[in-house]
Design a protein around this motif. Structure first.
Motif, PDB file in Angstrom:
ATOM      1  N   ARG A  48       0.280   2.607  11.603  1.00 39.63           N
ATOM      2  CA  ARG A  48       0.660   2.401  10.202  1.00 39.63           C
ATOM      3  C   ARG A  48      -0.341   1.523   9.451  1.00 39.63           C
ATOM      4  N   ASP A  49      -0.741   0.429  10.079  1.00 39.44           N
ATOM      5  CA  ASP A  49      -1.529  -0.568   9.350  1.00 39.44           C
ATOM      6  C   ASP A  49      -3.029  -0.455   9.571  1.00 39.44           C
ATOM      7  N   GLN A  92       5.404   4.245   6.911  1.00 39.17           N
ATOM      8  CA  GLN A  92       5.546   3.159   5.937  1.00 39.17           C
ATOM      9  C   GLN A  92       6.996   2.972   5.487  1.00 39.17           C
ATOM     10  N   ALA A  95       1.994   2.452  -1.553  1.00 43.99           N
ATOM     11  CA  ALA A  95       1.453   2.788  -0.224  1.00 43.99           C
ATOM     12  C   ALA A  95       0.183   1.980   0.041  1.00 43.99           C
ATOM     13  N   VAL A 154       1.073  -1.538   1.002  1.00 48.45           N
ATOM     14  CA  VAL A 154       1.466  -1.628   2.418  1.00 48.45           C
ATOM     15  C   VAL A 154       0.220  -1.620   3.302  1.00 48.45           C
ATOM     16  N   GLU A 155      -0.713  -0.737   2.990  1.00 49.98           N
ATOM     17  CA  GLU A 155      -1.935  -0.664   3.798  1.00 49.98           C
ATOM     18  C   GLU A 155      -2.706  -1.978   3.767  1.00 49.98           C
ATOM     19  N   GLY A 188      -0.200  -4.744   5.401  1.00 55.92           N
ATOM     20  CA  GLY A 188       0.542  -4.414   6.607  1.00 55.92           C
ATOM     21  C   GLY A 188       2.024  -4.369   6.306  1.00 55.92           C
ATOM     22  N   GLY A 189       2.723  -3.475   6.985  1.00 56.85           N
ATOM     23  CA  GLY A 189       4.133  -3.251   6.691  1.00 56.85           C
ATOM     24  C   GLY A 189       5.038  -4.418   7.038  1.00 56.85           C
ATOM     25  N   ASP A 190       4.546  -5.344   7.853  1.00 56.21           N
ATOM     26  CA  ASP A 190       5.397  -6.474   8.254  1.00 56.21           C
ATOM     27  C   ASP A 190       5.348  -7.634   7.254  1.00 56.21           C
ATOM     28  N   LEU A 205       9.156  -3.230  -1.252  1.00 57.35           N
ATOM     29  CA  LEU A 205       9.673  -1.905  -0.879  1.00 57.35           C
ATOM     30  C   LEU A 205      11.196  -1.856  -0.902  1.00 57.35           C
ATOM     31  N   GLY A 263      13.338  -1.933   1.390  1.00 63.24           N
ATOM     32  CA  GLY A 263      13.934  -1.081   2.427  1.00 63.24           C
ATOM     33  C   GLY A 263      13.651   0.398   2.286  1.00 63.24           C
ATOM     34  N   SER A 310      10.853   3.816   1.478  1.00 60.52           N
ATOM     35  CA  SER A 310       9.469   4.261   1.604  1.00 60.52           C
ATOM     36  C   SER A 310       8.806   4.100   0.240  1.00 60.52           C
ATOM     37  N   PRO A 311       7.473   4.042   0.196  1.00 58.85           N
ATOM     38  CA  PRO A 311       6.786   3.924  -1.101  1.00 58.85           C
ATOM     39  C   PRO A 311       7.230   5.004  -2.094  1.00 58.85           C
TER      40      PRO A 311
END
Lengths: 684, 684
Positions: A272-273, A326, B439, B442-443, B446-448, B456, B458, B460-461
């Motif tokens: 993902r990242d 994502q 998106a 997030v990239e 990172g998603g965390d 987000l 909860g 998706s983009p």
């Protein structure tokens, strides 16, 4: 389109396949471990050994990255237009654009030999796990273990080749828990019989790709030859002209390229990242570059077309895959299942020590991220040839068991077929690609890097690319043959500009590959533990992740709900004309002249495309879809948007495999392409 | 196309402009410091004050990122089709695609008001360097210095606005060595009079963009109004119908957006290895995203078209710029000049202490690299509106001198004109853009990342973008007006989804901006020293780097050598028809119906495009090209491929500015677009 991307598959295929919990019609099953109980219980179907053997032997794998099937006793092979397109492209010339215009051989003498296709029929599977494991002593470190494993695998493959004459590949399954020896009959004289126009095969273009409802005739027919004559085929599929019905049980026999269902949460996060964003940047870059090249003229567009299609297809697939990852829910679901598994394992003294594998895998992801963006070569056909010649000359000096895998003796014939292919090479396209790769190399390392400066030799990427292309003779097959016939000293003495460049890059390539294979070995060992824990907790009645080898999937013909609407499970030929009318004036939504002219002649109610819940993935393109009787009812060519996450998660809620109906193929061959004899011979 | 990219210019414009050694016809000269000696010595031309004032007052700047000129006493303004295209796009509807189909007002009542154009005529320049410097005490640290400087600049601008009613901008020149107060008369009632079809204006499309020879009618006419009537214009250009001749001296009066000629080697390397690769990844991503959106249908293609064009134009320009920087020679040349300068400076006790600036700049580049890829907003029109409303509500609580620059009182009218524009907003396009931006966010993190998870919510983009677009009323100008009329408490209490998101992002935005402005201030101070050293060693008779303010460039009409061939300095109307025939079947190479129908009526020998050596850059699009008499002979619209490196290096060897000939514009308006009265009024 569900083609295995040859560009991207390489480094991913080496990641092994492991087991997981199975739901619904999930599964890409080994032919030597079919889910008989599940089929019996849920579908009241008990395939006989003969049924399975016949289907397996009727299936073929394309070395260009797809699947296919025998559909006549005289060697006809059915696959997708987009699987054939690599060959269609290589057979095309500025004067004769077969990809766009289509092709029909009116008689066998007109069938066009593909320059470098290899079709593989899986004739036997042998479990060699014990022999492999016995050769890898428990006290070896990961580097030594990797070498020992590679050595025994090379030896097994070579012995099998020598004793049977068959292509022999040892396949790593369940993350290294099992090793199976696959023996293939190879067909290398493959000729093009029929292909429709792109406008029919890829109707709707990039816009409709991975969409449904769909109206594509993504099909093509080839024929395998032996001794210059159409091969006599003992096992081929019958052809069903019956429409499929709601709820029909169907089977897909093909070669899914890669799945990563057992990946840990940490591995998902790496995708993902790190990895997928990196791959998408790469794909978009190449897409723009090839588009720009194609803008230079009609001939340039033709030259770049096949590769551009592959890039766009991969870009759309990866975009969907990343979108799924994502979504916070994806990771949450994965994490919850993992927590549950680890918590159960922690209560088992035997399993507890194995759970350290999860942390090992997390650590390995960090190392893998460091390898991203470290190019050690320049993606272009001519450079690839140079690199292969350079590496081969060095590998040939080593004993077979110590060579890099693809240079082992078992694979030599296939390697040479590709290396010495007469497929055309376009210098202008090579120059554009090489210039972009050199520019990318500068970006990755920075312009002050000594290797970058050495590679550029004082010139801009564009100038250097021109110099390299002007200074190589490798477009000439005879020049390649000379280096193949020579040895390392000939390669070292070569004044070919690309050979020199590949020699300059060789140490970097080897260092990077060693590091990559080290990490893969560590990951393999960790996933063997993950596999063991999962099997202990969740049970063993499961399938290994995909490895671009033959698998059986099954499912039912079934619509789905989307935005409150029911999406019907099939479309018909008339629908194509309606779809064209609805999108009038839009690029890629014109049907070909041949269809417009034949509109009144064809039965418009014939099913054109249909969907089912079978578990497929890239590489399954061209797979036959058969009914309970084993007769062909369809031809896999795509998955819908919702299926793009099936790399890591199967679902039958909305995800569907999309097929061309067998009935439509026969109908249009007869009434649009006016080849009644060919139509009649299907299934005979 | 030489448009200033509004997307990218922002953060680059803040980098200041400094001096360097001048060669040949190099130079983007200040109207209050024209190179009189050079013109006299090399071109035997001595412009009078009246000549220069008339040209300056005949020139206008477009807030959409280009230049233009008055060409009639009743308010006609000439610019490029591609400068007008932002307005053409905003005036288009699904039923009436003005960008593609072109437009002609048959009478004044048919002229179409642009929703948010602002044209600036530079009426005076005042040197305020001493007042600015006096307000910045020498012992301040860089943060304090920055604040003090911003405060005095805001004060000067506000005072000037209050006393003159004119738009008043303090411009930073020579890397902070000088500050000039520019006063502009603003025209905000601007109406479209004439635009040709895209097929004529952008003939050859992306393929021909930045190429030469060229055959584009990249022109458009607008008219400024005052009090609801065509404005009476005291200074407008005469119109020359004479063809230009080899060696003719010509002048370009326009607003070059940005150059970086004084950049140090370290700054060049930052561009080469960090910034430009990053920008290109971004542009390619947006290009693919907008292409994909356009594939959904003809209307979607129309909606995305103008932005897509801007992205493609920028991508091609940046690709050429990066290619130049990746050429080892570029850096070697730069480094050699720098070494020489520093070595000379080291021998001068007064200058020696200043040379530490080079190392400071190198250090700052490392810090700037860390800021790349840290998005603090989401590029889409609706989010931009939300962000502006949120920031404005906070800035308005501060004294004018402490606000973020664009929220100061001097710029309020312009800010509100943009914020409250009635230009159409397309929710589907906004959704697609926002989904891609989420998106990308997030990239990047990172998603965390906690902020990512917060953003987000909860989903998706894609899901989140849909929710945000469904949950905002900002497409409605009245909803914006309500928030403008309210204050911070209204913004904080808003339940608009995008306002909430912008509030969530505000701390991140401010932190990032503070850091960026800190670095800019440090860089400004360092470049002031670089400028001082350069002036001391190389002399002071030079021009500042471009700042999207009015400059005068000059050059000669002149061909060049390429691949052993002489490229002629102009093309003629007949050539367009020949070019179309040579590229038959290629996208974007069809002339419009109007041209085909009028082929026999027009004088095919009329010059269509011509080239000259004048020093121009993005932002000069639409600049008038005048002869010694000050009459219009051409309209700048592009540079050739070889000119793409002129951001950092002027050359007259092959680099050329490309213009539409004034004669061609009049000829086609009369005989293709059949508007004889309009044709007659040009220059009158």
């Amino acid at each position: 389109m569900l083609q295995s991307s040859t560009i991207l598959l390489g480094s991913l295929l080496s990641i092994m396949a492991v087991s997981t919990v199975v739901r619904g019609d999930e599964g890409m099953w080994l032919f030597n471990a079919l889910p008989l109980k599940h089929l019996e219980q849920n579908h009241q179907f008990s395939p006989t050994t003969e049924w399975a053997d016949h289907l397996r032997l009727s299936s073929v794998r394309f070395n260009s990255g797809g699947s296919g099937s025998f559909v006549s006793s005289d060697g006809l092979v059915l696959t997708n237009h987009h699987v054939a397109s690599d060959t269609l492209h290589k057979l095309s010339t500025p004067e004769r654009n077969i990809i766009d215009a289509g092709f029909l051989a009116k008689q066998p003498s007109e069938e066009l030999p593909a320059p470098d296709l290899e079709l593989n029929q899986l004739v036997s599977i042998e479990n060699v796990t014990e022999r492999v494991n016995a050769a890898v002593a428990a006290d070896l470190n990961s580097d030594e273990a990797s070498k020992a494993r590679r050595a025994i695998i090379s030896t097994i493959e070579k012995e099998s080749l020598d004793s049977t004459g068959l292509r022999s590949d040892v396949v790593t399954l369940y993350g290294g828990a099992q090793y199976h020896l696959y023996r293939y009959k190879k067909y290398t004289d493959v000729r093009l019989v029929w292909a429709p126009e792109t406008k029919a095969a890829f109707f709707g273009g990039d816009a409709d790709n991975f969409e449904y409802p769909r109206y594509c005739l993504d099909a093509s027919l080839m024929r395998v030859y032996e001794d210059g004559k159409p091969a006599k085929i003992d096992n081929h599929l019958g052809w069903s002209d019956q429409p499929v019905a709601n709820g029909d049980l169907v089977f897909v026999s093909g070669n899914p390229g890669r799945t990563q269902r057992i990946f840990t949460t940490a591995a998902f996060k790496f995708l993902r990242d790190e990895r997928l964003p990196y791959v998408l940047d790469f794909l978009r870059r190449k897409e723009i570059m090839l588009q720009q090249y194609g803008l230079e003229g009609i001939e340039q567009k033709r030259q770049a077309r096949d590769e551009l299609f592959g890039i766009q297809n991969a870009r759309k697939a990866y975009t969907g895959m990343l979108a799924g990852l994502q979504s916070p829910q994806t990771i949450q679901t994965k994490q919850a299942a993992e927590d549950q598994l680890l918590s159960a394992a922690a209560k088992d003294e035997g399993l507890k020590p194995l759970t350290s594998a999860w942390q090992q895998i997390a650590d390995i992801q960090i190392e893998k991220a460091k390898l991203l963006g470290q190019s050690t070569g320049f993606q272009s056909r001519l450079y690839d040839i140079a690199e292969t010649l350079v590496l081969m000359s060095a590998e040939d000096q080593k004993p077979n068991s110590e060579r890099l895998r693809e240079y082992g003796e078992a694979g030599r014939e296939s390697l040479l077929q590709d290396l010495l292919s007469e497929a055309p090479i376009y210098p202008d396209l090579e120059r554009a690609k090489l210039a972009d790769e050199l520019a990318r190399f500068v970006e990755q390392r920075g312009g002050d890097d000594p290797l970058v400066q050495h590679v550029l030799n004082g010139q801009s990427p564009q100038e250097r690319a021109s110099e390299l292309i002007a200074g190589t003779k490798l477009a000439d097959v005879a020049a390649r043959q000379t280096l193949v016939d020579g040895d390392r000293t000939h390669v070292l003495a070569s004044d070919d500009a690309l050979i020199s460049l590949a020699l300059l890059m060789e140490p970097e390539y080897r260092a990077h590959r060693t590091r990559r294979e080290e990490l893969e070995e560590q990951e393999r060992q960790a996933y063997t533990k993950v596999s063991e824990v999962t099997a202990a907790i969740d049970g063993t009645d499961t399938y290994p992740d995909a490895t671009f080898t033959l698998r059986l999937a099954f499912g039912t013909v079934k619509g789905y709900q989307e935005n409150g609407q029911t999406v019907q499970p099939w479309t018909v030929l008339n629908g194509a004309f309606e779809h064209a009318a609805e999108h009038e004036g839009q690029e890629d939504f014109d049907l070909p002249e041949s269809w417009l002219a034949a509109k009144e002649k064809i039965d418009g109610h014939t099913q054109l495309n249909f969907i089912c819940t079978a578990d497929i993935i890239g590489g399954n393109s061209g797979s036959p879809v058969v009914n309970r009787e084993g007769d062909l009812v369809g031809l896999i060519f795509d998955g819908n948007i919702q299926s793009l996450t099936s790399d890591y998660l199967y679902s039958d809620e909305q995800a569907r495999a999309v097929s061309v109906s067998a009935a439509a193929i026969r109908e249009v061959i007869r009434n649009v392409y006016q080849a009644p004899e060919l139509a009649d011979s299907l299934g005979k």
